[in-house]
Design an enzyme around this catalytic site. Structure first.
Site, short mmCIF file in Angstrom:
data_model
loop_
_atom_site.label_atom_id
_atom_site.label_comp_id
_atom_site.label_asym_id
_atom_site.label_seq_id
_atom_site.Cartn_x
_atom_site.Cartn_y
_atom_site.Cartn_z
N GLY A 120 -4.74 -0.54 -15.35
CA GLY A 120 -3.67 -1.45 -15.43
C GLY A 120 -2.28 -0.41 -15.37
O GLY A 120 -1.10 -0.93 -15.65
N ALA A 121 -2.22 0.69 -14.73
CA ALA A 121 -1.29 1.76 -14.68
C ALA A 121 -0.72 1.67 -13.10
O ALA A 121 0.13 2.43 -12.90
CB ALA A 121 -1.72 3.02 -14.67
N GLY A 122 -1.36 0.69 -12.31
CA GLY A 122 -0.95 0.78 -10.88
C GLY A 122 -1.77 1.77 -10.12
O GLY A 122 -1.14 2.09 -9.00
N GLU A 158 -12.45 -9.55 -5.37
CA GLU A 158 -11.21 -9.35 -6.05
C GLU A 158 -10.46 -10.86 -6.08
O GLU A 158 -9.86 -11.47 -6.97
CB GLU A 158 -10.28 -8.37 -5.79
CG GLU A 158 -9.18 -8.19 -7.11
CD GLU A 158 -8.64 -6.84 -7.13
OE1 GLU A 158 -9.26 -6.07 -6.70
OE2 GLU A 158 -7.49 -6.63 -7.59
N ASP A 170 -5.62 -1.47 -1.34
CA ASP A 170 -6.34 -0.29 -2.54
C ASP A 170 -7.72 -0.22 -2.06
O ASP A 170 -8.26 0.87 -2.18
CB ASP A 170 -6.18 -1.03 -3.92
CG ASP A 170 -4.94 -1.55 -4.26
OD1 ASP A 170 -4.09 -1.25 -3.90
OD2 ASP A 170 -4.90 -2.60 -5.35
C1 GLA Z 1 -1.52 -4.49 -5.81
C2 GLA Z 1 -2.56 -5.05 -5.04
C3 GLA Z 1 -2.34 -4.53 -3.75
C4 GLA Z 1 -0.86 -4.62 -3.08
C5 GLA Z 1 0.06 -3.85 -4.38
C6 GLA Z 1 1.50 -3.88 -4.12
O1 GLA Z 1 -2.01 -2.89 -6.17
O2 GLA Z 1 -3.88 -4.83 -5.22
O3 GLA Z 1 -2.95 -5.17 -2.62
O4 GLA Z 1 -0.28 -5.71 -2.90
O5 GLA Z 1 -0.26 -4.24 -5.85
O6 GLA Z 1 1.89 -3.14 -3.19
#
Ligand code: GLA
Length: 378
Positions: A120-122, A158, A170
């Protein structure tokens, strides 16, 4: 002990004996190109030196029996896919479902999972577990590995199984990462180019300590807003909006048009950033990162108080070329490009300023752009 060591230990405790393979899948940090992937635009992520690992051993029946560190053990039947359970194992089940659906013949395996990618941290802990699962299936079943096709199937897991309408960034970063490089990906053609991280610059990840859950966040709303904006502008996707057709002044733009402006300007910034990296120009790259943050904050509205505070602290610190939120936003991490000789004092300065502004603790770490998912026989 790192994730690899913990996965091996967990395997012995849980299943007994030794695993045959150790799979590693990295998290990723996006340097620039945010919320552009699902608008068929450009992104510039890098895989990082933080892994999710699975210790794997094939088994004779059609069952994937997995235990993730600190969580319950789950058994996933490969001959009858059930509905999502609503936890981490959905990623594992979703990937086995997506691979089976297009005809990959899977065999069962036991797996123990441990991760150094914060959730959940990006930093894409979800792509890491997806690609690691696909790799575990490949090593046990022995099929042909086409990284872009596998990344696409993981994204399908996903989108369709877990229920997050994410783009492909990602999974591509996790599948195709390369040491000391970022990946410039055209999300329409899927063409990609490896671009070297400028010498003398360090990538520093700044964790605000705040967390979001992608499913429940406004992520899916933003995606719908972009589709609405594209309809309003009469194009199939925001990729096709010419930059000149959008008003530059900030006032009185409707939210859909502000979303569109972010996507259009972010695509241009991402291409310019790749150019700056090719030229080894960390200063220009940093300036573009700062502009990206402002656009995500004001036009796309996916920042938060904590993210703004940490980005401001970073931008004001000595040695910083530029900083921005990274990933979907709302919470999680920022990324900064920093003069490598200033990295240690930079971390201290940001931690102090951020704590003073928010009362929160910032965790900072210098990361190295790394290779994508891999498997090692034991
Ligand atoms: C999440 C999503 C990606 C992208 C980013 C925003 O990480 O999984 O596909 O859309 O947000 O750039």
């Amino acid at each position: 002990m790192d994730a690899a060591g913990r996965a091996l230990r967990l395997f012995r405790e849980e299943f007994g004996g030794e695993p045959e393979t150790l799979v590693r899948a990295p998290g990723r940090v996006n340097l620039i190109g945010e919320h552009t992937d699902y608008n068929e635009g450009f992104v510039l992520p890098a895989a990082i030196d933080r892994d999710l690992c699975i210790a794997v051993r094939p088994r004779p029946d059609p069952l994937v029996d997995v235990r993730s560190e600190g969580r319950e053990r789950r058994a996933i039947a490969l001959d009858r896919f059930e509905h999502r359970v609503g936890d981490w194992s959905d990623y594992v089940q979703g990937v086995t479902w997506a691979l089976s659906e297009v005809g990959y013949r899977l065999v069962g395996w036991d797996g123990a999972i441990a991760s150094d990618v914060p959730v959940g941290a990006g930093l894409s802990s979800s792509a890491a577990i997806e690609l690691a699962t696909a790799k575990a299936c490949e090593t046990t079943a022995g099929f042909r590995w086409d990284p872009t096709e596998i990344a696409t199937l993981c994204r399908r897991a996903e989108n369709r199984w877990v229920g997050v309408a994410s783009g492909l960034m990602d999974q591509i970063a996790c599948a195709r990462g390369r040491r000391d490089h970022a990946i410039l990906l055209d999300c329409r053609s899927l063409d990609l180019e490896l671009v070297p991280v400028p010498g003398g610059a360090s990538i520093v990840i700044l964790d605000t300590g705040t967390r979001r859950e992608l499913k429940s966040s406004a992520y899916n709303d933003r995606r719908r807003e972009c589709e609405a904006a594209a309809r309003e502008l009469g194009v199939g996707s925001l990729r096709d909006v010419p930059a000149a057709s959008l008003p530059i002044s900030t006032a009185s733009l409707s939210p859909p048009l502000r979303r569109a402006r972010h996507v259009v300007t972010e695509n241009a910034r991402t291409l310019a950033a790749a150019e700056a990296m090719r030229a080894g120009d960390a200063r220009s790259m940093g300036r573009l990162m700062n502009e990206s943050h402002a656009s995500l904050r004001d036009d796309f509205e996916v920042s938060s108080e904590a993210l703004d505070a940490i980005v401001e602290a970073a931008q004001a610190a000595d040695g910083c070329f530029g900083a921005r939120l990274t990933g979907a936003g709302f919470a999680g991490c920022a990324v900064a490009l920093v003069d490598e000789f200033a990295a240690a004092s930079f971390e201290r300065a940001v931690s102090t300023t951020y704590a003073r502004a928010t009362g929160r603790t910032c965790t900072a770490y210098v990361c190295r752009a790394s290779d994508g998912v891999s498997a090692q026989s034991r």
